[in-house]
Scaffold this motif. Structure first.
Motif, PDB file in Angstrom:
ATOM      1  N   SER A 101      -6.452  -0.282   3.778  1.00  0.00           N
ATOM      2  CA  SER A 101      -5.185   0.473   3.779  1.00  0.00           C
ATOM      3  C   SER A 101      -4.546   0.466   2.395  1.00  0.00           C
ATOM      4  O   SER A 101      -4.006   1.476   1.941  1.00  0.00           O
ATOM      5  CB  SER A 101      -4.219  -0.130   4.800  1.00  0.00           C
ATOM      6  OG  SER A 101      -4.748  -0.063   6.098  1.00  0.00           O
TER       7      SER A 101
ATOM      8  N   ARG B 110      -6.563   2.893   0.154  1.00  0.00           N
ATOM      9  CA  ARG B 110      -6.418   4.300   0.553  1.00  0.00           C
ATOM     10  C   ARG B 110      -4.991   4.817   0.364  1.00  0.00           C
ATOM     11  O   ARG B 110      -4.784   5.910  -0.154  1.00  0.00           O
ATOM     12  CB  ARG B 110      -6.823   4.472   2.015  1.00  0.00           C
ATOM     13  CG  ARG B 110      -8.332   4.463   2.268  1.00  0.00           C
ATOM     14  CD  ARG B 110      -8.617   4.538   3.755  1.00  0.00           C
ATOM     15  NE  ARG B 110      -8.022   5.718   4.358  1.00  0.00           N
ATOM     16  CZ  ARG B 110      -8.617   6.918   4.410  1.00  0.00           C
ATOM     17  NH1 ARG B 110      -9.822   7.078   3.892  1.00  0.00           N
ATOM     18  NH2 ARG B 110      -8.015   7.944   4.988  1.00  0.00           N
ATOM     19  N   ASP B 111      -4.005   4.013   0.803  1.00  0.00           N
ATOM     20  CA  ASP B 111      -2.628   4.522   0.835  1.00  0.00           C
ATOM     21  C   ASP B 111      -1.854   4.287  -0.454  1.00  0.00           C
ATOM     22  O   ASP B 111      -0.930   5.040  -0.775  1.00  0.00           O
ATOM     23  CB  ASP B 111      -1.868   3.867   1.996  1.00  0.00           C
ATOM     24  CG  ASP B 111      -2.515   4.163   3.344  1.00  0.00           C
ATOM     25  OD1 ASP B 111      -3.230   5.188   3.439  1.00  0.00           O
ATOM     26  OD2 ASP B 111      -2.321   3.366   4.281  1.00  0.00           O
TER      27      ASP B 111
ATOM     28  N   ASN C  21      -3.119   6.503  -5.567  1.00  0.00           N
ATOM     29  CA  ASN C  21      -2.082   7.159  -6.371  1.00  0.00           C
ATOM     30  C   ASN C  21      -2.136   6.771  -7.844  1.00  0.00           C
ATOM     31  O   ASN C  21      -1.343   7.268  -8.640  1.00  0.00           O
ATOM     32  CB  ASN C  21      -0.700   6.808  -5.812  1.00  0.00           C
ATOM     33  CG  ASN C  21      -0.470   7.397  -4.434  1.00  0.00           C
ATOM     34  OD1 ASN C  21      -0.286   8.604  -4.287  1.00  0.00           O
ATOM     35  ND2 ASN C  21      -0.487   6.547  -3.416  1.00  0.00           N
TER      36      ASN C  21
ATOM     37  N   THR D  62       4.909   9.675  -3.499  1.00  0.00           N
ATOM     38  CA  THR D  62       4.943   9.320  -2.077  1.00  0.00           C
ATOM     39  C   THR D  62       6.129   9.918  -1.343  1.00  0.00           C
ATOM     40  O   THR D  62       6.006  10.338  -0.185  1.00  0.00           O
ATOM     41  CB  THR D  62       4.977   7.783  -1.916  1.00  0.00           C
ATOM     42  OG1 THR D  62       3.893   7.211  -2.650  1.00  0.00           O
ATOM     43  CG2 THR D  62       4.849   7.386  -0.459  1.00  0.00           C
TER      44      THR D  62
END
Length: 422
Positions: free
Chosen positions: A134, A137-138, A142, A209
């Motif tokens: 996680s 990926r999250d 970025n 985000t």
């Protein structure tokens, strides 16, 4: 003057991402802001004072400060300002240090005011349950590799080496800013000048985000000394905020010994004296530098702020007693503070009375009985501040401060501490 103008007058702004935008925001809203403190030791030191007191200035202006303890980032290690990899500390140690740092931060920020209470946060709370997939990926997606490599904190370590662990620190700190933005509507991060890369990375993560997000970053200057030596260091090491590591007397002495070239700058940085009060002290410094009025004001203000009124009174009492030689006026605790770094000798004898001449020799204060007799006869020996010239002088329990110490001075400045086993 408004808050940003005051910070500028005090010299507290090194860089700001959008000065005009931040000034407008502060004039229209009372915002939440934060600064992070990683538990890399069991105490904060005076290098941390500048951001702590800046949080306090924001709170006094009506804003909501958040002191973030890096329970998670402290397990990783910030490469900023480092020439080599940090040693990783055990999880339990970092947790213990985190609790101590929480307690120290609570001395400077008001958590009980009804209008704009400060908060303590710990980034371990939102990272401990985060799994690696996680996170990659999250959050990790970025961050471009070229973007991260261009940061000064990484660039400075490319040649000497940087691990993936420390390389990822920037992402973790950026994630902190995002979580505080989401959970607390935190709009501003402040930090030392070496945190600029981490702060702007956090702003970039928020921008990617959150839709229409507007957050800011502000860094404080690196505190320097005019003589070129490192601020916050003494011969015995760092100056800590924990009184057990740096006594209030030592703390007071650090500030009162400030160079004339630095004292006005430090008054602006580290005290809450007004512009008019500091300008008056600057005038007195120029007209009568030998009085050291500015240094005394600095030492008193910062010692009182960190250790309280009673500790300040005690530090001044010790200083005055050492200057005048009136040792008999000090308590055992005050002697422990004032003489902890002088040569000491533990008297282990059972007798309650001991020959001063014998003690001078066995403690190593003088090299021989002949020298001891000569020093006593010439009036070069002082016991608890009182000159002794009797070569047959016997020290009794009355010469032991609270049964623990006798202070012997040879000549003008050579102090020795005799300690008695309890």
């Amino acid at each position: 003057m408004n808050l940003l103008h005051e910070l500028e007058w005090r010299g507290l702004i090194n860089q700001v991402t959008d000065h005009e935008g931040l000034e407008k925001l502060l004039s229209e809203e009372k915002i939440s802001l934060y600064c992070g403190f990683d538990p890399t030791a069991d105490s904060l030191h005076i290098g941390h004072l500048l951001p702590i007191l800046t949080l306090r200035r924001f709170q006094q202006a009506g804003h909501f400060p958040i002191a973030l303890v890096g329970g998670a980032t402290g397990l990783i290690g910030d490469p900023s300002g480092r020439k080599s990899e940090r040693s990783l500390n055990e999880k339990e140690i970092v947790q213990q240090w985190s609790e101590k740092i929480k307690e120290q931060l609570s001395r400077f920020l008001d958590f009980d005011t009804a209008e704009n209470p400060a908060k303590i946060a710990n980034n371990y709370d939102w990272t401990r349950s985060l799994d690696v997939i996680s996170f990659l990926r999250d959050v990790g997606k970025n961050f471009g590799l070229n973007y991260m490599l261009a940061k000064e904190s990484v660039q400075s370590r490319i040649e000497t080496g940087i691990s993936f662990t420390e390389f990822s620190y920037m992402i973790l700190q950026s994630f902190d800013f995002l979580k505080l933005y989401q959970n607390e509507n935190c709009r501003l991060q402040i930090g030392g000048s070496d945190q600029w890369g981490n702060i702007t990375a956090g702003l970039e993560l928020i921008r990617k985000t959150e839709e229409e997000a507007k957050a800011f970053g502000l860094t404080l200057p690196l505190v320097t000394k005019a003589d070129g030596t490192k601020f916050g260091k003494t011969e015995s090491g760092a100056v800590w905020l924990d009184k057990e590591k740096t006594s209030p007397y030592e703390f007071y002495q650090f500030w009162i010994n400030t160079d004339d070239r630095d004292v006005i700058k430090y008054l602006k940085y580290f005290t809450f004296l007004t512009k008019e009060e500091i300008e008056q002290l600057e005038k007195e410094l120029q007209e009568a530098p030998e009085k050291r009025t500015a240094q005394k004001a600095l030492a008193e203000e910062v010692t009182k702020l960190v250790h309280g009124e009673e500790a300040l009174r005690q530090a001044i009492k010790i200083s005055e007693a050492l200057f005048s030689g009136s040792i008999s006026e000090l308590t055992a605790d005050e002697i422990r503070q004032g003489f902890h770094d002088v040569p000491s000798f533990e008297y282990t004898g059972e007798a309650e009375e001991v020959s001063l001449l014998e003690l001078l020799v066995t403690s190593g204060i003088v090299s021989s009985k002949r020298q001891a007799r000569e020093d006593l006869t010439n009036g070069a020996i002082y016991v608890n501040g009182e000159r002794v010239q009797d070569v047959n002088k016997v020290l009794t329990k009355e010469d032991r401060v609270e049964g623990q110490f006798t202070v012997i001075r040879r000549g003008k400045k050579k102090y020795h501490l005799i300690q008695y086993k309890s």
